[in-house]
Write an enzyme that holds these catalytic residues in place. Structure first.
Site, PDB file in Angstrom:
ATOM      1  N   LYS A  11      -6.856  -2.063  -3.400  1.00 27.38           N
ATOM      2  CA  LYS A  11      -8.093  -1.417  -3.819  1.00 27.38           C
ATOM      3  C   LYS A  11      -8.831  -2.307  -4.834  1.00 27.38           C
ATOM      4  CE  LYS A  11      -6.289   3.257  -2.920  1.00 27.38           C
ATOM      5  NZ  LYS A  11      -5.901   4.562  -3.531  1.00 27.38           N
ATOM      6  N   TYR A  51     -11.501   8.320   4.202  1.00 24.15           N
ATOM      7  CA  TYR A  51     -10.962   9.413   3.386  1.00 24.15           C
ATOM      8  C   TYR A  51     -11.517  10.771   3.800  1.00 24.15           C
ATOM      9  CZ  TYR A  51      -8.594   6.311   0.001  1.00 24.15           C
ATOM     10  OH  TYR A  51      -7.743   5.409  -0.616  1.00 24.15           O
ATOM     11  N   ASN A 114      -5.007   3.504  -8.595  1.00 16.30           N
ATOM     12  CA  ASN A 114      -3.610   3.287  -8.190  1.00 16.30           C
ATOM     13  C   ASN A 114      -3.392   2.085  -7.265  1.00 16.30           C
ATOM     14  OD1 ASN A 114      -4.530   4.425  -5.836  1.00 16.30           O
ATOM     15  ND2 ASN A 114      -3.314   6.309  -5.988  1.00 16.30           N
ATOM     16  N   HIS A 117      -3.524   1.230  -1.096  1.00 21.78           N
ATOM     17  CA  HIS A 117      -3.482   2.303  -0.096  1.00 21.78           C
ATOM     18  C   HIS A 117      -2.475   1.961   0.989  1.00 21.78           C
ATOM     19  CE1 HIS A 117      -4.732   5.116   3.056  1.00 21.78           C
ATOM     20  NE2 HIS A 117      -4.627   4.091   3.874  1.00 21.78           N
ATOM     21  N   GLU A 128      -6.639   3.826  11.156  1.00 23.20           N
ATOM     22  CA  GLU A 128      -7.220   3.081  10.034  1.00 23.20           C
ATOM     23  C   GLU A 128      -7.383   1.595  10.371  1.00 23.20           C
ATOM     24  OE1 GLU A 128      -4.697   4.226   6.737  1.00 23.20           O
ATOM     25  OE2 GLU A 128      -5.415   6.291   6.816  1.00 23.20           O
TER      26      GLU A 128
HETATM   27  P1  DAT Z   1      -2.176   8.385  -1.289  1.00 23.49           P
HETATM   28  O1  DAT Z   1      -3.146   7.280  -1.665  1.00 23.49           O
HETATM   29  O2  DAT Z   1      -0.910   8.299  -2.097  1.00 23.49           O
HETATM   30  O3  DAT Z   1      -1.933   8.466   0.192  1.00 23.49           O
HETATM   31  P2  DAT Z   1      -3.855  10.747  -0.981  1.00 23.49           P
HETATM   32  O4  DAT Z   1      -4.038  10.332   0.437  1.00 23.49           O
HETATM   33  O5  DAT Z   1      -3.414  12.134  -1.241  1.00 23.49           O
HETATM   34  O6  DAT Z   1      -2.837   9.764  -1.747  1.00 23.49           O
HETATM   35  O7  DAT Z   1      -5.222  10.531  -1.770  1.00 23.49           O
HETATM   36  C1  DAT Z   1      -5.988   9.366  -1.546  1.00 23.49           C
HETATM   37  C2  DAT Z   1      -6.462   8.840  -2.886  1.00 23.49           C
HETATM   38  O8  DAT Z   1      -7.305   9.819  -3.498  1.00 23.49           O
HETATM   39  C3  DAT Z   1      -5.359   8.575  -3.895  1.00 23.49           C
HETATM   40  O9  DAT Z   1      -4.761   7.307  -3.739  1.00 23.49           O
HETATM   41  C4  DAT Z   1      -6.089   8.692  -5.188  1.00 23.49           C
HETATM   42  C5  DAT Z   1      -7.114   9.804  -4.904  1.00 23.49           C
HETATM   43  N1  DAT Z   1      -6.594  11.101  -5.341  1.00 23.49           N
HETATM   44  C6  DAT Z   1      -5.667  11.858  -4.712  1.00 23.49           C
HETATM   45  N2  DAT Z   1      -5.401  12.983  -5.383  1.00 23.49           N
HETATM   46  C7  DAT Z   1      -6.184  12.938  -6.483  1.00 23.49           C
HETATM   47  C8  DAT Z   1      -6.394  13.793  -7.590  1.00 23.49           C
HETATM   48  N3  DAT Z   1      -5.730  14.946  -7.702  1.00 23.49           N
HETATM   49  N4  DAT Z   1      -7.272  13.419  -8.550  1.00 23.49           N
HETATM   50  C9  DAT Z   1      -7.944  12.256  -8.446  1.00 23.49           C
HETATM   51  N5  DAT Z   1      -7.819  11.396  -7.422  1.00 23.49           N
HETATM   52  C10 DAT Z   1      -6.948  11.734  -6.458  1.00 23.49           C
HETATM   53 MG    MG Z   2      -3.240   9.024   1.741  1.00 24.36          MG
END
Ligand code: DAT
Ligand code: MG
Length: 151
Positions: A11, A51, A114, A117, A128
């Site tokens: 990212k 997303y 974080n 991805h 994707e």
């Molecule tokens: P991951 O990236 O671990 O697959 P995800 O698909 O649930 O997690 O979410 C995609 C991204 O969205 C994640 O890397 C960071 C953001 N995100 C997820 N949950 C969040 C939250 N509660 N608050 C802020 N950002 C969040």
């Molecule tokens: Mg995810």
């Protein structure tokens, strides 16, 4: 034993913080095969499509702004069990909860930054990769390491 493919992306914070090489290395050293790689400035529409399952979340606008805030490094990785294994190498979504030894556990402190991805299922891996790469950007090749990685 099913060969899978997964979409991994450094990212914008990972690129800006100079962590791209380190992150790529984690997957490379593990023994997965890189089949696609590019530095890319993501348009808003693509981030929203990537997303789309999160579009109703309150953090969605911030997430899109973050992902489009600078170049990302797009990767396709191939291997037996690569989807689940890459998720383990990456660690929990919240880096403060991610185990030490994982990418997020070692290199990040905040969910909204974080650094990496990884696709969450083989189906999403395919989806994707098709979304982020064009025809001809994925290389099918035979790694010389093959017989040294698997019996
Ligand atoms: P991951 O990236 O671990 O697959 P995800 O698909 O649930 O997690 O979410 C995609 C991204 O969205 C994640 O890397 C960071 C953001 N995100 C997820 N949950 C969040 C939250 N509660 N608050 C802020 N950002 C969040
Ligand atoms: Mg995810």
């Amino acid at each position: 034993e099913q060969v899978e493919e997964t979409y991994i992306m450094v990212k914008p914070d990972g690129v800006q913080r100079g962590l791209a090489g380190e992150i790529i290395s984690r997957f490379e050293k593990k023994g997965f095969k890189l089949t696609g790689l590019k530095l890319f400035q993501c348009p808003k529409e693509l981030a929203e499509e990537h997303y789309k399952d999160l579009s109703s979340k309150s953090f969605f606008p911030n997430l899109i702004e973050y992902i489009t805030s600078g170049p990302v490094i797009c990767m396709a990785w191939e291997g037996v069990g690569v989807v689940a294994s890459a998720r383990k190498l990456i660690g929990s979504t919240n880096p403060l909860q991610a185990e030490p030894g994982t990418i997020r556990g070692d290199l990040a402190v905040h969910t909204g930054r974080n650094v990496v991805h990884g696709s969450d299922s083989p189906e999403n891996g395919k989806r994707e990769i098709a979304l982020w790469f064009k025809e001809g950007e994925i290389c099918q090749w035979t790694s010389a390491q093959g017989p040294w990685l698997r019996e």
